[in-house]
Design an enzyme around this catalytic site. Structure first.
Site, PDB file in Angstrom:
ATOM      1  N   GLU A 145       0.735  -1.324   0.134  1.00  0.00           N
ATOM      2  CA  GLU A 145      -0.007  -0.007  -0.027  1.00  0.00           C
ATOM      3  C   GLU A 145       0.768   1.214   0.175  1.00  0.00           C
ATOM      4  OE1 GLU A 145      -2.823   0.131   3.449  1.00  0.00           O
ATOM      5  OE2 GLU A 145      -2.535   2.472   3.307  1.00  0.00           O
ATOM      6  N   GLU A 149      -2.156  12.029   3.292  1.00  0.00           N
ATOM      7  CA  GLU A 149      -3.260  12.041   4.331  1.00  0.00           C
ATOM      8  C   GLU A 149      -2.917  12.649   5.574  1.00  0.00           C
ATOM      9  OE1 GLU A 149      -3.770   7.983   5.774  1.00  0.00           O
ATOM     10  OE2 GLU A 149      -1.393   7.891   6.091  1.00  0.00           O
TER      11      GLU A 149
END
Length: 347
Positions: A229, A234
């Site tokens: 991932e 974020e």
């Protein structure tokens, strides 16, 4: 995903992968200690390029660091060389049509071996990440939840060419249909529409502020494995000026590792910035406003084809619970998303 958070794959049988305890998993090779795992670095991005001047052209020239990357996210070398890439995907978000052929407003749930079925459109596991203990349910106008008719709740607002993913408390009239989740929000993923091996992925976005808010732009492999991932950007709403990037992978001995960095971006929640990541066979490099801010040697598994996820989560074990100062509705604002090919590796 700095300091422990796991946006793992979405199969119910894999929920344990997303337990908070695993976020501080074992390190292998040069990442030999937990301290190495959470030793994020800070960079001040205030001197980056003017984001208002950055446009999603058909080609992009990136100044890519030329040094050999370490096995943990680190400040890139100051010596760079220009690399020109050809655009392979672009969405300016002038419109958003959720007809099943483009972006999808739910996770790719995969196959449920217990129920022996593919997880469908209404399945709750496709609408939140249970292992993160998130407090939102991702909805769209056609989503029924556990009701017999659609909730008609649209978390996507487009105005002046900007997509706003809106999170808010669940209205009482759809609380039961929304599985009693306290918040509703939106997410988009591109697995059925676009995926790519290697290359440069970027978003021009403005993040919200407020405890419990968790916007993200990230990549997952199309083969439904996890890890790998890659989190391109974020933030946690209580520290919105820290742009966080992270990476998860599986070592050759089967253990999982992660590494990440955080970049001080003082206007992240008041102005748009361009957040990107370049994946090559040799290294992964994070960019803010097309200036390199972090890099890592490409770990195992990143030769796969990846698709994109955009979402605004609320609450959970990593960003905390919204408090009285968190303002709703809250919006993750996205101007555009572009992708550029590396050696024309597009699917």
């Amino acid at each position: 995903m700095a300091h422990g958070h796991d946006k793992a794959e979405f199969h119910p049988e894999k929920d344990e992968r997303m337990n908070t305890a695993r976020l501080f998993g074992k390190l292998a090779g040069t990442l030999a200690t937990v301290a190495s795992l959470i030793a994020f670095f800070h960079i001040d991005a205030a001197c980056a390029a003017d984001p208002s001047l950055i446009t999603p052209d058909t080609t992009v020239v990136l100044d890519v660091p030329t040094g050999i990357a370490a096995n943990a996210c680190a400040v890139p070398s100051s010596t760079t060389a220009p690399v020109q890439l050809q655009r392979s995907f672009h969405d300016p978000f002038d419109t958003l049509v959720l007809d099943g052929t483009g972006w999808l407003p739910h996770y790719d749930g995969g196959y449920d071996p217990v129920g022996r079925r593919w997880l469908g459109y209404e399945w709750m596991a496709k609408r939140t990440l249970l292992g993160n203990r998130e407090m939102e349910l991702y909805v769209d106008e056609g989503y029924k939840g556990r009701a017999s008719t659609p909730m008609r709740k649209n978390p996507f607002v487009i105005k002046d060419g900007v997509l706003r993913i809106v999170a808010e408390p669940t209205p009482p009239e759809i609380q039961s249909a929304a599985y009693d989740y306290p918040y509703v929000s939106g997410m988009l993923q591109s697995r059925g529409m676009f995926s790519q091996q290697y290359g440069y992925f970027e978003v021009k976005a403005k993040v919200p502020a407020g405890r419990g808010l968790w916007p993200a732009f990230w990549l997952l492999p199309t083969d439904r494995s996890w890890p790998p991932e890659l989190d391109i950007i974020e933030t946690r709403g209580y520290e919105p000026t820290l742009a966080l990037g992270a990476i998860h992978w599986t070592n050759t001995d089967g253990t999982t590792s992660r590494s990440g960095c955080r970049t001080n971006t003082p206007t992240a929640n008041s102005e748009f910035h361009v957040y990107g990541a370049l994946i090559t066979p040799q290294k992964i490099t994070w960019f803010i406003d097309r200036v390199a801010v972090g890099e890592i040697a490409t770990p195992p598994g990143f030769d796969k084809t990846f698709y994109m996820v955009l979402n605004l989560a609320v609450g959970g074990s990593w960003p905390g619970t919204p408090d009285a100062d968190t303002v709703f509705p809250a919006s993750f604002e996205i101007d555009w998303v572009s992708v550029y090919a590396w050696n024309n590796s597009v699917q």
